[in-house]
Enzyme design. Structure first.
Site, short mmCIF file in Angstrom:
data_model
loop_
_atom_site.label_atom_id
_atom_site.label_comp_id
_atom_site.label_asym_id
_atom_site.label_seq_id
_atom_site.Cartn_x
_atom_site.Cartn_y
_atom_site.Cartn_z
N ASP A 158 0.93 -0.91 -0.22
CA ASP A 158 0.15 0.42 -0.20
C ASP A 158 0.98 0.89 0.20
O ASP A 158 1.70 1.12 0.89
CB ASP A 158 -1.10 0.06 1.18
CG ASP A 158 -1.98 1.26 0.88
OD1 ASP A 158 -3.31 0.68 0.48
OD2 ASP A 158 -1.72 1.36 1.76
N ASN A 206 -2.64 13.28 -3.59
CA ASN A 206 -3.91 13.40 -4.32
C ASN A 206 -4.27 14.59 -3.13
O ASN A 206 -4.92 15.94 -3.89
CB ASN A 206 -5.20 12.41 -3.58
CG ASN A 206 -5.05 11.28 -4.81
OD1 ASN A 206 -4.78 11.34 -6.11
ND2 ASN A 206 -5.64 10.27 -4.81
N HIS A 230 -5.41 14.43 -8.18
CA HIS A 230 -5.93 12.95 -8.24
C HIS A 230 -4.48 12.93 -10.24
O HIS A 230 -4.14 12.04 -10.34
CB HIS A 230 -7.10 13.28 -9.21
CG HIS A 230 -7.61 12.39 -7.81
ND1 HIS A 230 -7.98 11.84 -6.97
CD2 HIS A 230 -8.96 13.57 -6.96
CE1 HIS A 230 -9.05 11.82 -5.98
NE2 HIS A 230 -8.98 12.98 -5.85
N ASP A 287 -2.10 10.06 -10.15
CA ASP A 287 -2.58 8.37 -10.86
C ASP A 287 -0.78 8.35 -11.77
O ASP A 287 -0.39 7.01 -11.75
CB ASP A 287 -3.10 9.11 -12.42
CG ASP A 287 -4.41 9.36 -11.51
OD1 ASP A 287 -4.70 8.81 -10.84
OD2 ASP A 287 -5.30 9.45 -12.84
N GLU A 327 -4.85 2.36 -4.24
CA GLU A 327 -3.43 2.50 -3.70
C GLU A 327 -2.91 1.10 -3.32
O GLU A 327 -1.76 1.15 -2.88
CB GLU A 327 -2.84 3.65 -3.14
CG GLU A 327 -3.38 4.07 -1.57
CD GLU A 327 -5.09 4.00 -1.26
OE1 GLU A 327 -5.56 4.22 -2.04
OE2 GLU A 327 -4.74 4.57 0.09
#
Length: 248
Positions: free
Chosen positions: A116, A124, A129, A133, A159
């Site tokens: 993770d 974010n 965002h 990404d 994630e």
């Protein structure tokens, strides 16, 4: 000088009929009963023309059918890929990973690495965002550059990722997880504040006959131990190998 090649003109499927027709025309010119034979020749010529037209239509229909069949196969492959892969990263999605793990557990031992991205919400919230990404794509690139050829990578959450390792012991899988952790830690993600991106890892090994839920549960438990211990760490599930936790 005449040369010969292997690929000559296509054979005339109606050659025998054409020769018979020429013979009939010769008989028509030479003998009695000309009216009946003439009618027969006319009908036969009409039949040949119609048959040729039908063959051409059949060939055209066959070509179109082959084209549509190829297109259908392409669409089926595209749909299958979309059903099994994450649209952003291209790795297997959660459902595909679960199916893969359960199928492989039927005949072999497996190790699962669950990771993770640390503080991903901050990325974010702080940078948007699109930047998030980019980080996810960078993490996947790190995973794909390090994992063995037999491994499979899947995105099981926003994630969160799972790496499936067949033919790896728990200790060997832990070493792979450490390589993955270092690859992410050292990767230049280009965050605006120049901060690093790290990830936490949980590793679990289970013998053949296991299932995704039980193996993932152990690896996920180890992952949260790594999170609580400060992140950017690899922890081996103690239940599977009866070994102590390892801290980087």
């Amino acid at each position: 000088m005449m040369t010969c090649t292997g690929a000559g003109p296509a054979p005339d499927l109606f050659d025998a009929e054409t020769q018979a027709l020429l013979a009939a025309k010769a008989a028509f010119c030479a003998g009695p009963g000309q009216q009946a034979l003439g009618d027969l020749i006319t009908a036969y010529e009409r039949l040949l023309r119609e048959t040729r037209r039908l063959v051409r239509r059949s060939d055209k229909a066959e070509l179109e059918m082959n084209r549509l069949n190829a297109r259908l196969q392409d669409l089926a492959a595209e749909l299958e890929h979309r059903a099994n892969h994450d649209p952003l990263t291209g790795v297997l999605n959660r459902a595909a990973i679960i199916d893969l793990v359960n199928r492989q557990f039927a005949h072999q031992d497996l190790a699962l690495i669950v990771l993770d991205i640390d503080h991903f919400k901050r990325i974010n919230d702080s940078f948007g965002h699109p930047m998030g990404d980019r980080v996810i794509l960078g993490v996947v690139a790190c995973l794909q550059a390090v994992v063995p050829a037999a491994a499979q990578v899947g995105r099981v959450g926003g994630e969160e990722f799972t790496v499936v390792l067949p033919q790896h012991s728990g200790a060997a899988s832990e070493r792979v997880a450490q390589e993955l952790r270092r690859a992410i830690e050292n990767h230049a993600f280009g965050l605006p504040d120049a901060s690093r991106v790290t990830a936490s890892f949980g590793v679990c090994w289970a013998s053949a006959g296991g299932d995704f839920d039980s193996a993932y549960g152990l690896a996920d438990e180890a992952l949260y131990i790594a999170k609580r211990a400060g992140r950017n760490q690899v922890r081996l599930a103690s239940h599977a190998l009866q070994t102590l936790e390892h801290v980087v």
